[in-house]
Design a protein around this motif. Structure first.
Motif, PDB file in Angstrom:
ATOM      1  N   GLY A   1       0.817  -1.210   0.000  1.00  0.00           N
ATOM      2  CA  GLY A   1       0.000   0.000   0.000  1.00  0.00           C
ATOM      3  C   GLY A   1       0.844   1.249   0.000  1.00  0.00           C
ATOM      4  N   MET A   2       1.931   1.243   0.782  1.00  0.00           N
ATOM      5  CA  MET A   2       2.842   2.378   0.796  1.00  0.00           C
ATOM      6  C   MET A   2       3.455   2.597  -0.588  1.00  0.00           C
ATOM      7  SD  MET A   2       6.291   2.859   3.123  1.00  0.00           S
ATOM      8  CE  MET A   2       7.213   1.639   2.143  1.00  0.00           C
ATOM      9  N   GLY A   3       3.746   1.498  -1.298  1.00  0.00           N
ATOM     10  CA  GLY A   3       4.316   1.611  -2.642  1.00  0.00           C
ATOM     11  C   GLY A   3       3.385   2.310  -3.612  1.00  0.00           C
ATOM     12  N   ILE A   4       2.071   2.067  -3.475  1.00  0.00           N
ATOM     13  CA  ILE A   4       1.107   2.764  -4.325  1.00  0.00           C
ATOM     14  C   ILE A   4       1.153   4.267  -4.043  1.00  0.00           C
ATOM     15  CG2 ILE A   4      -1.342   3.021  -4.893  1.00  0.00           C
ATOM     16  CD1 ILE A   4      -1.709   0.080  -4.143  1.00  0.00           C
ATOM     17  N   ALA A   5       1.208   4.612  -2.752  1.00  0.00           N
ATOM     18  CA  ALA A   5       1.267   6.030  -2.379  1.00  0.00           C
ATOM     19  C   ALA A   5       2.532   6.677  -2.905  1.00  0.00           C
ATOM     20  CB  ALA A   5       1.176   6.172  -0.859  1.00  0.00           C
ATOM     21  N   PHE A   6       3.664   5.994  -2.745  1.00  0.00           N
ATOM     22  CA  PHE A   6       4.925   6.534  -3.244  1.00  0.00           C
ATOM     23  C   PHE A   6       4.891   6.694  -4.758  1.00  0.00           C
ATOM     24  CE2 PHE A   6       8.746   6.455  -0.292  1.00  0.00           C
ATOM     25  CZ  PHE A   6       7.984   6.718   0.829  1.00  0.00           C
ATOM     26  N   GLY A   7       4.429   5.647  -5.438  1.00  0.00           N
ATOM     27  CA  GLY A   7       4.399   5.701  -6.895  1.00  0.00           C
ATOM     28  C   GLY A   7       3.484   6.781  -7.414  1.00  0.00           C
ATOM     29  N   GLY A   8       2.307   6.921  -6.784  1.00  0.00           N
ATOM     30  CA  GLY A   8       1.356   7.921  -7.253  1.00  0.00           C
ATOM     31  C   GLY A   8       1.792   9.337  -6.960  1.00  0.00           C
ATOM     32  N   MET A   9       2.262   9.575  -5.738  1.00  0.00           N
ATOM     33  CA  MET A   9       2.578  10.945  -5.334  1.00  0.00           C
ATOM     34  C   MET A   9       4.005  11.353  -5.700  1.00  0.00           C
ATOM     35  SD  MET A   9       0.557  11.488  -1.706  1.00  0.00           S
ATOM     36  CE  MET A   9       1.181  10.038  -0.867  1.00  0.00           C
ATOM     37  N   LEU A  10       4.984  10.608  -5.230  1.00  0.00           N
ATOM     38  CA  LEU A  10       6.370  11.050  -5.357  1.00  0.00           C
ATOM     39  C   LEU A  10       6.905  10.904  -6.774  1.00  0.00           C
ATOM     40  CD1 LEU A  10       7.925   9.726  -2.024  1.00  0.00           C
ATOM     41  CD2 LEU A  10       7.001  11.985  -2.548  1.00  0.00           C
ATOM     42  N   THR A  11       6.585   9.788  -7.443  1.00  0.00           N
ATOM     43  CA  THR A  11       7.117   9.583  -8.788  1.00  0.00           C
ATOM     44  C   THR A  11       6.609  10.650  -9.746  1.00  0.00           C
ATOM     45  OG1 THR A  11       7.212   7.194  -8.396  1.00  0.00           O
ATOM     46  CG2 THR A  11       7.364   7.931 -10.672  1.00  0.00           C
ATOM     47  N   LEU A  12       5.296  10.889  -9.749  1.00  0.00           N
ATOM     48  CA  LEU A  12       4.746  11.892 -10.653  1.00  0.00           C
ATOM     49  C   LEU A  12       5.227  13.288 -10.278  1.00  0.00           C
ATOM     50  CD1 LEU A  12       2.976  12.412 -13.062  1.00  0.00           C
ATOM     51  CD2 LEU A  12       0.994  12.536 -11.560  1.00  0.00           C
ATOM     52  N   ALA A  13       5.303  13.577  -8.983  1.00  0.00           N
ATOM     53  CA  ALA A  13       5.797  14.887  -8.543  1.00  0.00           C
ATOM     54  C   ALA A  13       7.224  15.115  -9.019  1.00  0.00           C
ATOM     55  CB  ALA A  13       5.722  14.992  -7.024  1.00  0.00           C
ATOM     56  N   GLN A  14       8.060  14.094  -8.933  1.00  0.00           N
ATOM     57  CA  GLN A  14       9.455  14.234  -9.340  1.00  0.00           C
ATOM     58  C   GLN A  14       9.568  14.470 -10.842  1.00  0.00           C
ATOM     59  OE1 GLN A  14      11.983  10.861  -8.432  1.00  0.00           O
ATOM     60  NE2 GLN A  14      13.769  12.178  -8.259  1.00  0.00           N
ATOM     61  N   TYR A  15       8.769  13.741 -11.633  1.00  0.00           N
ATOM     62  CA  TYR A  15       8.781  13.967 -13.085  1.00  0.00           C
ATOM     63  C   TYR A  15       8.437  15.423 -13.408  1.00  0.00           C
ATOM     64  CZ  TYR A  15       8.904   8.906 -13.957  1.00  0.00           C
ATOM     65  OH  TYR A  15       9.256   7.583 -14.007  1.00  0.00           O
ATOM     66  N   LEU A  16       7.388  15.938 -12.776  1.00  0.00           N
ATOM     67  CA  LEU A  16       6.960  17.303 -13.054  1.00  0.00           C
ATOM     68  C   LEU A  16       8.029  18.318 -12.646  1.00  0.00           C
ATOM     69  CD1 LEU A  16       3.199  17.177 -12.006  1.00  0.00           C
ATOM     70  CD2 LEU A  16       4.107  17.463 -14.306  1.00  0.00           C
ATOM     71  N   MET A  17       8.647  18.118 -11.487  1.00  0.00           N
ATOM     72  CA  MET A  17       9.674  19.057 -11.036  1.00  0.00           C
ATOM     73  C   MET A  17      10.867  19.080 -11.980  1.00  0.00           C
ATOM     74  SD  MET A  17       9.854  18.430  -6.929  1.00  0.00           S
ATOM     75  CE  MET A  17       8.370  18.277  -5.936  1.00  0.00           C
ATOM     76  N   VAL A  18      11.351  17.899 -12.345  1.00  0.00           N
ATOM     77  CA  VAL A  18      12.531  17.814 -13.210  1.00  0.00           C
ATOM     78  C   VAL A  18      12.247  18.415 -14.580  1.00  0.00           C
ATOM     79  CG1 VAL A  18      14.067  16.218 -14.418  1.00  0.00           C
ATOM     80  CG2 VAL A  18      13.520  15.831 -12.010  1.00  0.00           C
ATOM     81  N   GLU A  19      11.107  18.063 -15.169  1.00  0.00           N
ATOM     82  CA  GLU A  19      10.835  18.496 -16.533  1.00  0.00           C
ATOM     83  C   GLU A  19      10.272  19.913 -16.580  1.00  0.00           C
ATOM     84  OE1 GLU A  19       8.727  15.439 -18.623  1.00  0.00           O
ATOM     85  OE2 GLU A  19      10.412  14.049 -18.399  1.00  0.00           O
ATOM     86  N   ARG A  20       9.874  20.425 -15.435  1.00  0.00           N
ATOM     87  CA  ARG A  20       9.545  21.839 -15.365  1.00  0.00           C
ATOM     88  C   ARG A  20      10.819  22.668 -15.392  1.00  0.00           C
ATOM     89  NH1 ARG A  20       6.086  24.581 -10.400  1.00  0.00           N
ATOM     90  NH2 ARG A  20       5.888  26.678 -11.301  1.00  0.00           N
ATOM     91  N   GLU A  21      11.857  22.168 -14.729  1.00  0.00           N
ATOM     92  CA  GLU A  21      13.119  22.902 -14.686  1.00  0.00           C
ATOM     93  C   GLU A  21      13.864  22.852 -16.019  1.00  0.00           C
ATOM     94  OE1 GLU A  21      16.473  23.321 -11.363  1.00  0.00           O
ATOM     95  OE2 GLU A  21      16.575  21.384 -12.369  1.00  0.00           O
TER      96      GLU A  21
END
Length: 283
Positions: free
Chosen positions: A68-88
């Motif tokens: 369950g924690m993996g779903i939360a990490f994958g949904g929140m942190l992975t997508l957030a990181q993609y957006l931050m990196v590709e925004r920069e």
């Protein structure tokens, strides 16, 4: 063909291509496998410990919670990181310049983040079922609960990841996202029954989706006797589905507004300024 539908289909193709390229990249694959190996080793060390009041392995109890924690990490942190990196680096700005480009871009990133999340689940679930014989899907109903928690969990957490990625423009600010989430994991009953925590911490844990994702996975993979250590001595499956759907609705309402605001603020000058700051830090 409707322009938005066309953009969505293009995003789907883009996401699948990016996912294929990522899983064939040794560095990306190692980055996905290594944390799962660490978690499995930790759970194996916990295998000899017992759930308070029951003759049941604590490590076996932790496995569904970690899924369950993996779903939360994958949904929140992975997508957030993609957006931050590709925004920069300006990728987001280029997507914005294309008609309906933001729609296609987000669909692609959602497909990519979902793919990695499901891969992480398999990397934990398959070895976990081998090493922990007390864990298993409880019949057809268990499979339905498992699939429902995964699907609704992703719908609940991916919009939150998009919101977090929109609020922070610098990928080096991931710590500001990580630390609160790690704190929530500590009060969400992932590594130890939540009923062993003070009542006020139990209430805090129940506000956020991490607790409900862990509870939902436990209800699908653990025997009914383990519900005795849960709040109310019950798996509370209707409440689990209701809370995850509530977070999904909140995310789907708020995320588009935050994303539109973020997209409006993106410009060539803002990307250049972020790059200049990054170069100064490197120098």
């Amino acid at each position: 063909m409707n322009a938005s539908l066309y953009a969505g289909r293009a995003g789907l193709r883009r996401g699948l291509i990016e996912l294929r390229n990522s899983v064939t990249n040794v560095q990306d694959l190692f980055g996905a496998i290594f944390p799962n190996i660490i978690l499995l080793v930790v759970m194996l060390f916990m295998r000899g410990a017992k759930v308070p009041g029951l003759n049941f392995s604590l490590g076996a109890t932790v496995l569904p919670s970690v899924l369950g924690m993996g779903i939360a990490f994958g949904g929140m942190l992975t997508l957030a990181q993609y957006l931050m990196v590709e925004r920069e680096d300006g990728t987001l700005l280029r997507a914005k310049a294309i008609p309906n480009g933001m729609t296609g871009y987000l669909v692609g990133k959602i497909v990519l983040a979902s793919g990695w999340t499901l891969l992480g689940l398999l990397l934990q679930l398959i070895p976990g079922l081998i090493f922990f014989n007390q864990v298993g899907v409880n019949g057809v109903g268990g499979w339905l609960v498992l699939v429902a928690v995964i699907v609704v969990g992703l719908v609940a957490t991916l919009p939150l990841g998009a919101i977090l990625g929109s609020l922070f423009s610098n990928p080096r600010n991931m710590g500001l996202v990580m630390f609160p989430i790690m704190g929530l994991i500590g009060v969400s009953g992932i590594f130890y029954p939540i009923t062993q925590l003070p009542v006020w911490l139990q209430w805090i844990g129940q506000i956020f989706p991490i607790y409900w994702l862990g509870l939902g996975m436990r209800s699908a993979l653990l025997p009914g006797q383990l519900a005795a250590v849960e709040i109310g001595h019950s798996w509370r499956q209707p409440e689990t589905l209701g809370m995850l759907l509530l977070w999904a609705v909140i995310g789907l309402v708020v995320a588009p507004m935050v994303l539109r605001r973020m997209a409006r603020r993106e410009s060539g000058s803002s990307v250049a300024a972020r790059r200049e700051k990054a170069m100064q830090r490197v120098g």
